[in-house]
Design an enzyme around this catalytic site. Structure first.
Site, short mmCIF file in Angstrom:
data_model
loop_
_atom_site.label_atom_id
_atom_site.label_comp_id
_atom_site.label_asym_id
_atom_site.label_seq_id
_atom_site.Cartn_x
_atom_site.Cartn_y
_atom_site.Cartn_z
N LYS A 149 0.84 -1.20 0.00
CA LYS A 149 0.00 0.00 0.00
C LYS A 149 0.87 1.25 0.00
CE LYS A 149 -1.75 -1.54 3.77
NZ LYS A 149 -2.51 -1.81 5.01
N THR A 160 -7.05 9.50 8.86
CA THR A 160 -6.76 8.20 8.23
C THR A 160 -6.69 7.07 9.24
OG1 THR A 160 -4.38 8.69 8.39
CG2 THR A 160 -5.49 9.29 6.33
N GLY A 168 -7.30 3.88 10.90
CA GLY A 168 -7.97 2.63 10.53
C GLY A 168 -8.04 2.35 9.04
N THR A 169 -7.26 3.09 8.23
CA THR A 169 -7.33 2.86 6.78
C THR A 169 -6.86 1.45 6.40
OG1 THR A 169 -5.20 3.99 6.60
CG2 THR A 169 -7.16 5.25 6.02
N GLY A 170 -5.79 0.98 7.03
CA GLY A 170 -5.27 -0.36 6.71
C GLY A 170 -6.26 -1.45 7.08
N CYS A 171 -6.87 -1.33 8.25
CA CYS A 171 -7.88 -2.29 8.68
C CYS A 171 -9.03 -2.32 7.68
CB CYS A 171 -8.43 -1.92 10.06
SG CYS A 171 -7.20 -1.71 11.35
#
Length: 283
Positions: free
Chosen positions: A190, A221, A223-226
């Site tokens: 990412k 941003t 929690g974007t990865g979750c």
């Protein structure tokens, strides 16, 4: 009513922006049925992580047995797992139940910069969880840990995903289990940490694909990865290919960022439900 089921195995974020809370919101936004097995309780909010309390490995094992013995998931997302013992439980149970469509988000550092993965757990993650994943979704700092390389330019991205893929091949070199051998082991690096773009690279079957993305000017941003990894799991659950699942998940998270939710004193969460029409009746 037939509905696809998605399981998230991750930590709890009491502020609701990341972890299983973000995952369950994402699954609901995709109109699928969400389940959760909690690995850790965290005391956190948009300004940082202030405490972590891991569950006992035996209790995580019991959660997973209860889920797979009753409502079998069509996809599994793995997020924050902070110690070796919990990683081993997850790997053992997912192999035992031949879990489908496993998405591994190798959570090591929070958006606010707090370390979430114990150093001794990194080796267990690489050896136990990465080989059974269908897709792994590291961000740039996590990919630097996994590859041992510094990532600054786009050529560094390709080199890093190749090295992570090679590490996976080595970990699976002597595997004889049909479950392990059946896994796709794609790598999605990412690019949200880049200054001017949000381009991601998918490396799968020896080929790489760039997913171009606009850098949305939104500081919130958390929690974007979750959210992205959960969206990928949702898309795999309904039958998308790896490439289709990534593309659709990227569109979803871009929409959640553009919705420009602004709550909390620090880096706030996304609007996970931006695309869900809610009817409210006023009596």
């Amino acid at each position: 009513m037939d509905i696809k089921k998605v399981l998230t195995i991750a930590g709890s974020d009491c502020s609701g922006g990341a972890g299983i809370q973000a995952d369950l919101k994402t699954i609901a936004a995709h109109k699928l049925y969400g389940m959760s097995a909690i690995t850790s309780l965290t005391a956190q909010n948009t300004t940082g992580v202030y405490g972590i309390s891991d569950v006992a490995p035996e209790f995580l094992e019991k959660q997973l047995d209860c889920i797979f013995d009753d409502i079998v998931p069509d996809a599994v997302k793995i997020g924050m797992v902070s110690n070796k013992e919990l990683i081993e439980v997850i790997a053992t149970k997912l192999q035992q139940y031949h879990a489908k469509n496993i998405v591994l988000d190798p959570v090591m550092v929070s958006t606010s910069g707090s370390n979430l993965l114990q150093q001794e757990a990194v080796k267990a993650l690489v050896e136990n969880l990465m080989p059974i994943a269908d897709i792994i979704t590291p961000n740039i700092p996590e990919a630097e840990v996994l590859s041992g390389n510094v990532i600054r330019e786009k050529k560094d991205v390709l080199e890093a995903v190749k090295m992570i893929s090679d590490t996976l091949k080595e970990a699976c070199q002597n595997a004889e289990d049909a479950f392990v051998l059946s896994k796709k082991r794609a790598v999605l690096l990412k690019g949200g940490h880049h200054a001017n773009t949000a381009d991601d690279m998918l490396y799968y079957n020896g080929k790489h694909i760039w997913f171009r993305g606009e850098k949305i000017k939104n500081p919130n941003t958390h929690g974007t990865g979750c959210t992205l990894s959960s969206a990928i799991a949702c898309n795999l659950a309904v039958g998308y290919t790896i490439e289709q699942a990534v593309g659709a998940a990227k569109q979803y998270i871009s929409g959640a960022l553009r919705a420009d939710l602004n709550i909390g004193k620090g880096k706030g969460p996304l609007n996970h439900m931006y695309n869900v029409n809610v009817v409210r009746e006023h009596g």
